[in-house]
Design a protein around this motif. Structure first.
Motif, PDB file in Angstrom:
ATOM      1  N   ASP A  38      30.659  21.269 -37.939  1.00 33.46           N
ATOM      2  CA  ASP A  38      29.759  20.121 -37.995  1.00 33.46           C
ATOM      3  C   ASP A  38      29.785  19.430 -36.641  1.00 33.46           C
ATOM      4  O   ASP A  38      30.800  19.454 -35.946  1.00 33.46           O
ATOM      5  CB  ASP A  38      30.209  19.123 -39.070  1.00 33.46           C
ATOM      6  CG  ASP A  38      30.100  19.695 -40.476  1.00 33.46           C
ATOM      7  OD1 ASP A  38      29.530  20.783 -40.649  1.00 33.46           O
ATOM      8  OD2 ASP A  38      30.575  19.029 -41.410  1.00 33.46           O
ATOM      9  N   MET A  73      20.011  21.764 -42.489  1.00 32.18           N
ATOM     10  CA  MET A  73      21.341  21.378 -42.029  1.00 32.18           C
ATOM     11  C   MET A  73      21.310  20.258 -40.992  1.00 32.18           C
ATOM     12  O   MET A  73      22.345  19.881 -40.464  1.00 32.18           O
ATOM     13  CB  MET A  73      22.046  22.604 -41.447  1.00 32.18           C
ATOM     14  CG  MET A  73      22.292  23.682 -42.488  1.00 32.18           C
ATOM     15  SD  MET A  73      22.816  25.238 -41.756  1.00 32.18           S
ATOM     16  CE  MET A  73      21.242  26.052 -41.572  1.00 32.18           C
ATOM     17  N   LYS A  96      25.240  19.610 -40.141  1.00 39.51           N
ATOM     18  CA  LYS A  96      26.254  19.850 -41.170  1.00 39.51           C
ATOM     19  C   LYS A  96      26.198  21.313 -41.563  1.00 39.51           C
ATOM     20  O   LYS A  96      25.208  21.789 -42.108  1.00 39.51           O
ATOM     21  CB  LYS A  96      26.003  18.954 -42.391  1.00 39.51           C
ATOM     22  CG  LYS A  96      26.238  17.499 -42.088  1.00 39.51           C
ATOM     23  CD  LYS A  96      26.158  16.659 -43.330  1.00 39.51           C
ATOM     24  CE  LYS A  96      26.398  15.205 -42.956  1.00 39.51           C
ATOM     25  NZ  LYS A  96      26.296  14.326 -44.096  1.00 39.51           N
ATOM     26  N   ASN A  97      27.296  22.026 -41.270  1.00 41.78           N
ATOM     27  CA  ASN A  97      27.382  23.451 -41.522  1.00 41.78           C
ATOM     28  C   ASN A  97      27.375  23.724 -43.023  1.00 41.78           C
ATOM     29  O   ASN A  97      28.181  23.183 -43.768  1.00 41.78           O
ATOM     30  CB  ASN A  97      28.663  23.992 -40.885  1.00 41.78           C
ATOM     31  CG  ASN A  97      28.783  25.486 -41.012  1.00 41.78           C
ATOM     32  OD1 ASN A  97      28.036  26.128 -41.728  1.00 41.78           O
ATOM     33  ND2 ASN A  97      29.746  26.046 -40.304  1.00 41.78           N
ATOM     34  N   LYS A  98      26.450  24.587 -43.437  1.00 45.05           N
ATOM     35  CA  LYS A  98      26.408  25.028 -44.839  1.00 45.05           C
ATOM     36  C   LYS A  98      26.624  26.533 -44.823  1.00 45.05           C
ATOM     37  O   LYS A  98      25.690  27.314 -44.687  1.00 45.05           O
ATOM     38  CB  LYS A  98      25.077  24.657 -45.465  1.00 45.05           C
ATOM     39  CG  LYS A  98      24.873  23.157 -45.504  1.00 45.05           C
ATOM     40  CD  LYS A  98      23.618  22.784 -46.228  1.00 45.05           C
ATOM     41  CE  LYS A  98      23.516  21.260 -46.238  1.00 45.05           C
ATOM     42  NZ  LYS A  98      22.328  20.788 -46.899  1.00 45.05           N
ATOM     43  N   ASN A  99      27.898  26.931 -44.938  1.00 45.36           N
ATOM     44  CA  ASN A  99      28.269  28.336 -44.775  1.00 45.36           C
ATOM     45  C   ASN A  99      27.560  29.264 -45.747  1.00 45.36           C
ATOM     46  O   ASN A  99      27.373  30.438 -45.454  1.00 45.36           O
ATOM     47  CB  ASN A  99      29.786  28.507 -44.930  1.00 45.36           C
ATOM     48  CG  ASN A  99      30.512  28.097 -43.665  1.00 45.36           C
ATOM     49  OD1 ASN A  99      30.040  28.347 -42.572  1.00 45.36           O
ATOM     50  ND2 ASN A  99      31.649  27.451 -43.820  1.00 45.36           N
ATOM     51  N   ASP A 100      27.163  28.767 -46.902  1.00 45.22           N
ATOM     52  CA  ASP A 100      26.500  29.633 -47.870  1.00 45.22           C
ATOM     53  C   ASP A 100      25.081  30.001 -47.435  1.00 45.22           C
ATOM     54  O   ASP A 100      24.493  30.948 -47.932  1.00 45.22           O
ATOM     55  CB  ASP A 100      26.478  28.979 -49.244  1.00 45.22           C
ATOM     56  CG  ASP A 100      25.843  27.594 -49.240  1.00 45.22           C
ATOM     57  OD1 ASP A 100      25.927  26.908 -48.198  1.00 45.22           O
ATOM     58  OD2 ASP A 100      25.257  27.206 -50.256  1.00 45.22           O
TER      59      ASP A 100
END
Length: 143
Positions: A38, A73, A96-100
């Motif tokens: 992030d 993101m 904001k990292n959304k790994n999915d």
């Protein structure tokens, strides 16, 4: 042929006249994100003109990157910007990292666009012609 020359001269000078209305400086001109974490990036806006500028920031993704968009993101604060003449503001771009969502070894790209909103003093002559400008910054990342 004479009318075409007159039209071209008119368009040239009216473009110069109207383009002096929008004197916005933006820094940086490109943003590269580390998509593993992030982050918050500062964007500097400066109104170099002599009139107030109202801006609405939003995100957009080029057609070729629709499957690799960063829009979901990203957030921008504040959501609405007013700059007085010669005023500078710092805008926060939040990732904001959304790994999915992110795929490994893929390039991602989106734009943050600053859209000028109407200002009552922006009328041209009695015709009420209003020119609204937009300016964008590329946001790049690789995961």
């Amino acid at each position: 042929m004479f009318y075409i020359k007159i039209l071209l001269i008119y368009l040239f000078f009216s473009t110069i006249l109207l383009s002096t209305e929008f004197n916005l400086s933006i820094s940086p001109t490109k943003i590269e994100l580390n998509l593993n974490n992030d982050s918050v990036t500062d964007i500097y806006l400066i109104n170099n003109g002599n009139k107030d500028v109202k801006l609405l920031p939003y995100f957009e993704t080029p057609m070729e990157f629709q499957n690799n968009s960063l829009e979901l993101m990203l957030e921008c604060f504040p959501k609405f910007i007013t700059l007085k003449p010669k005023e500078e503001k710092i805008i926060k771009l939040v990732f904001k990292n959304k790994n999915d969502i992110l795929k490994k070894n893929e390039n991602y790209k989106s734009y943050i666009i600053f859209k000028e909103l109407p200002n009552n003093s922006k009328s041209f002559s009695d015709k009420n012609i209003i020119i609204l400008n937009e300016i964008g910054i590329g946001i790049l990342g690789q995961h």
